[in-house]
Motif scaffolding. Structure first.
Motif, mmCIF file in Angstrom:
data_model
loop_
_atom_site.group_PDB
_atom_site.id
_atom_site.type_symbol
_atom_site.label_atom_id
_atom_site.label_comp_id
_atom_site.label_asym_id
_atom_site.label_seq_id
_atom_site.Cartn_x
_atom_site.Cartn_y
_atom_site.Cartn_z
ATOM 1 N N ALA A 27 0.770 -1.178 -0.030
ATOM 2 C CA ALA A 27 0.075 0.041 0.137
ATOM 3 C C ALA A 27 0.837 1.398 -0.095
ATOM 4 C CB ALA A 27 -0.817 0.169 1.019
ATOM 5 N N MET A 28 2.140 1.233 0.412
ATOM 6 C CA MET A 28 3.027 2.189 0.606
ATOM 7 C C MET A 28 3.288 2.830 -0.824
ATOM 8 S SD MET A 28 5.124 1.378 4.106
ATOM 9 C CE MET A 28 6.110 2.895 4.111
ATOM 10 N N GLY A 29 3.166 1.856 -1.687
ATOM 11 C CA GLY A 29 3.663 2.059 -3.240
ATOM 12 C C GLY A 29 5.060 2.726 -3.363
ATOM 13 N N LEU A 30 5.835 1.991 -2.915
ATOM 14 C CA LEU A 30 7.114 2.222 -2.950
ATOM 15 C C LEU A 30 7.958 2.171 -4.224
ATOM 16 C CD1 LEU A 30 8.439 0.440 0.310
ATOM 17 C CD2 LEU A 30 7.733 2.754 0.085
ATOM 18 N N PRO A 31 8.769 3.116 -4.927
ATOM 19 C CA PRO A 31 9.304 2.809 -6.235
ATOM 20 C C PRO A 31 10.267 1.730 -6.224
ATOM 21 C CG PRO A 31 10.510 4.392 -4.886
ATOM 22 C CD PRO A 31 9.366 4.244 -4.133
ATOM 23 N N ASP A 32 10.101 0.839 -7.513
ATOM 24 C CA ASP A 32 10.917 -0.239 -7.450
ATOM 25 C C ASP A 32 12.608 -0.098 -7.423
ATOM 26 O OD1 ASP A 32 8.721 -1.725 -8.310
ATOM 27 O OD2 ASP A 32 8.952 -1.414 -10.248
ATOM 28 N N ALA A 33 12.840 1.155 -7.884
ATOM 29 C CA ALA A 33 14.440 1.464 -7.602
ATOM 30 C C ALA A 33 14.932 1.240 -6.045
ATOM 31 C CB ALA A 33 14.608 2.478 -8.038
ATOM 32 N N ALA A 34 13.844 1.523 -5.286
ATOM 33 C CA ALA A 34 14.320 1.679 -3.684
ATOM 34 C C ALA A 34 14.211 0.247 -2.896
ATOM 35 C CB ALA A 34 13.321 2.571 -2.927
ATOM 36 N N ILE A 35 13.350 -0.518 -3.596
ATOM 37 C CA ILE A 35 13.480 -2.044 -3.215
ATOM 38 C C ILE A 35 14.877 -2.539 -2.844
ATOM 39 C CG2 ILE A 35 12.448 -4.184 -3.195
ATOM 40 C CD1 ILE A 35 10.563 -1.842 -2.854
ATOM 41 N N VAL A 36 15.046 -3.028 -1.564
ATOM 42 C CA VAL A 36 16.290 -3.863 -1.415
ATOM 43 C C VAL A 36 16.054 -5.288 -1.114
ATOM 44 C CG1 VAL A 36 18.178 -3.891 0.242
ATOM 45 C CG2 VAL A 36 17.061 -1.690 -0.465
ATOM 46 N N ASN A 37 15.167 -5.497 -0.207
ATOM 47 C CA ASN A 37 14.776 -7.008 0.199
ATOM 48 C C ASN A 37 15.969 -7.764 0.931
ATOM 49 O OD1 ASN A 37 12.017 -7.182 0.164
ATOM 50 N ND2 ASN A 37 11.991 -7.440 -2.331
ATOM 51 N N GLN A 38 16.856 -7.115 1.936
ATOM 52 C CA GLN A 38 18.003 -7.865 2.358
ATOM 53 C C GLN A 38 17.632 -8.215 3.821
ATOM 54 O OE1 GLN A 38 21.458 -5.602 1.681
ATOM 55 N NE2 GLN A 38 21.478 -5.910 -0.591
ATOM 56 N N ARG A 39 18.129 -9.231 4.077
ATOM 57 C CA ARG A 39 17.993 -9.795 5.505
ATOM 58 C C ARG A 39 18.822 -8.878 6.424
ATOM 59 N NH1 ARG A 39 16.997 -15.851 7.452
ATOM 60 N NH2 ARG A 39 16.603 -15.595 9.813
ATOM 61 N N VAL A 40 18.302 -8.635 7.749
ATOM 62 C CA VAL A 40 19.325 -7.652 8.373
ATOM 63 C C VAL A 40 20.046 -8.850 9.582
ATOM 64 C CG1 VAL A 40 19.513 -6.064 10.265
ATOM 65 C CG2 VAL A 40 17.972 -5.707 8.117
ATOM 66 N N PRO A 41 21.003 -9.062 9.731
ATOM 67 C CA PRO A 41 21.470 -10.207 10.852
ATOM 68 C C PRO A 41 21.238 -9.527 12.136
ATOM 69 C CG PRO A 41 23.423 -8.955 9.847
ATOM 70 C CD PRO A 41 22.011 -8.581 9.045
ATOM 71 N N LYS A 42 20.713 -10.386 12.915
ATOM 72 C CA LYS A 42 20.410 -10.097 14.396
ATOM 73 C C LYS A 42 21.821 -9.628 15.276
ATOM 74 C CE LYS A 42 17.032 -13.482 15.699
ATOM 75 N NZ LYS A 42 16.718 -14.774 16.651
ATOM 76 N N LYS A 43 22.964 -10.001 14.562
ATOM 77 C CA LYS A 43 24.204 -9.530 15.081
ATOM 78 C C LYS A 43 24.327 -7.764 15.202
ATOM 79 C CE LYS A 43 29.123 -9.728 14.506
ATOM 80 N NZ LYS A 43 30.279 -10.394 13.804
ATOM 81 N N MET A 44 23.768 -7.251 13.932
ATOM 82 C CA MET A 44 23.508 -6.161 14.106
ATOM 83 C C MET A 44 23.056 -5.437 15.010
ATOM 84 S SD MET A 44 22.442 -3.707 10.997
ATOM 85 C CE MET A 44 22.358 -1.634 10.759
ATOM 86 N N LEU A 45 21.708 -5.994 15.493
ATOM 87 C CA LEU A 45 21.161 -5.447 16.526
ATOM 88 C C LEU A 45 21.590 -5.508 17.795
ATOM 89 C CD1 LEU A 45 17.380 -6.506 15.152
ATOM 90 C CD2 LEU A 45 18.564 -4.603 14.671
ATOM 91 N N LEU A 46 22.314 -6.870 18.087
ATOM 92 C CA LEU A 46 22.874 -7.015 19.375
ATOM 93 C C LEU A 46 24.168 -6.182 19.411
ATOM 94 C CD1 LEU A 46 22.573 -11.004 19.127
ATOM 95 C CD2 LEU A 46 21.326 -9.618 20.678
ATOM 96 N N GLU A 47 24.577 -5.639 18.472
ATOM 97 C CA GLU A 47 25.943 -4.980 18.659
ATOM 98 C C GLU A 47 25.461 -3.305 18.756
ATOM 99 O OE1 GLU A 47 28.344 -6.112 15.704
ATOM 100 O OE2 GLU A 47 29.015 -7.896 16.673
ATOM 101 N N ASN A 48 24.484 -2.893 18.382
ATOM 102 C CA ASN A 48 24.005 -1.591 18.458
ATOM 103 C C ASN A 48 23.006 -1.217 19.092
ATOM 104 O OD1 ASN A 48 26.002 -0.372 16.096
ATOM 105 N ND2 ASN A 48 25.002 -2.148 15.268
ATOM 106 N N GLY A 49 22.864 0.033 19.499
ATOM 107 C CA GLY A 49 21.804 0.247 20.357
ATOM 108 C C GLY A 49 21.803 0.198 21.967
ATOM 109 N N VAL A 50 22.885 -0.282 22.204
ATOM 110 C CA VAL A 50 23.080 -0.292 23.701
ATOM 111 C C VAL A 50 21.870 -1.209 24.274
ATOM 112 C CG1 VAL A 50 24.218 0.565 25.796
ATOM 113 C CG2 VAL A 50 24.375 1.819 23.532
ATOM 114 N N PRO A 51 21.964 -2.574 23.868
ATOM 115 C CA PRO A 51 20.743 -3.454 24.476
ATOM 116 C C PRO A 51 21.244 -3.844 25.517
ATOM 117 C CG PRO A 51 21.789 -4.569 22.663
ATOM 118 C CD PRO A 51 22.439 -3.097 22.890
ATOM 119 N N THR A 52 20.231 -3.976 26.814
ATOM 120 C CA THR A 52 20.461 -4.595 28.072
ATOM 121 C C THR A 52 20.600 -6.427 27.807
ATOM 122 O OG1 THR A 52 18.218 -4.847 28.396
ATOM 123 C CG2 THR A 52 19.475 -2.845 29.136
#
Length: 263
Positions: free
Chosen positions: A16-41
């Protein structure tokens, strides 16, 4: 079969957001990125490990692929707006105010230094989260959240079609990426307002959108206070205190109606 019977899905919202095809990435974000950033407890780390099935970076909206200029001022630099989907698992007992889902969305906003449109799903439950970011005052090249994330439960109800139509990128302001992002936030606020007012209507101006957000917050605060007073009154044995509590409840209901009228 009706959409209400089928439910609302993350794919429907993103489509529904109607995003342009050129902007589509569809890449998986590894959990490691979340675990190492944002200072999680330690509790945050467990939340990420136990309850996130997959995070997908669906799209990266930039001036070159979206036709919307970037934005820079003293507080923030928006070179890109990212759209993410999050598949969750084993949360159990989800409610509109699920602290686990809210915390997961907040961790994403903290970990990824872009303004994010996050669509989260677990089974038949669907949520959406957005939050502005700004430069940290004391740390160079670090971003922090600029206010509380805007978080909502999405359901296939009578407002669903109007919300999805209003969500289209073609319907958003395109002065620059910051106004585009704010437009999506205001559309989500309109969804929240519809739950209170009984009608879906977009904000009439930037000032109206801000007034509506404040009114929504006040309605939530009053709802919590009213519920607390009703609970206390039901247990109160002294008649005078019951009367006082009921009078206060009546006054709060009137105040809530005033706030709801703004929506």
């Amino acid at each position: 079969m009706s959409q209400a019977m089928l439910g609302l899905t993350a794919d429907q919202v993103v489509s529904a957001m109607g995003l342009p095809d050129a902007a589509i990435v569809n890449q998986r974000v590894p959990k490691k990125m979340l675990l190492e950033n944002g200072v999680p407890t330690a509790a945050d780390r467990k939340l990420i490990q136990d309850h996130i099935e997959q995070v997908t970076w669906v799209a990266a909206l930039k001036p070159a692929n979206a036709g919307v200029p970037d934005f820079q001022d003293e507080q923030r630099t928006y070179l890109e707006v990212a759209v993410l989907t999050v598949a969750m698992r084993d949360l159990g007992g989800l409610t509109a105010n699920s602290t686990k889902v809210k915390r997961i969305s907040e961790l994403l906003h903290r970990a990824i230094p872009y303004p994010l449109v996050v669509v989260l799903s677990e089974g038949e439950h669907l949520f959406m989260s957005m939050c502005h970011i700004r430069w940290a005052q004391k740390e160079a090249d670090k971003t922090v959240l600029d206010g509380e994330p805007l978080f909502a439960t999405l359901t296939a109800d009578e407002f669903c079609s109007a919300f999805l139509e209003a969500l289209a990128m073609s319907q958003q302001p395109r002065t620059h990426l910051c106004t585009l992002y704010q437009g999506w936030m205001d559309t989500l606020s309109a969804w929240q307002a519809a739950k209170v007012s009984g009608r879906f209507a977009l904000s009439q101006s930037t000032a109206h959108a801000a007034e509506r957000r404040a009114a929504l917050q006040r309605c939530r605060e009053l709802d919590a206070r009213i519920a607390s007073l009703r609970s206390a009154a039901s247990k109160e044995k002294q008649l005078a205190r019951q009367v006082a509590a009921n009078l206060e409840i009546k006054a709060l209901i009137a105040e809530r109606q005033q706030a709801a009228n703004i929506l």
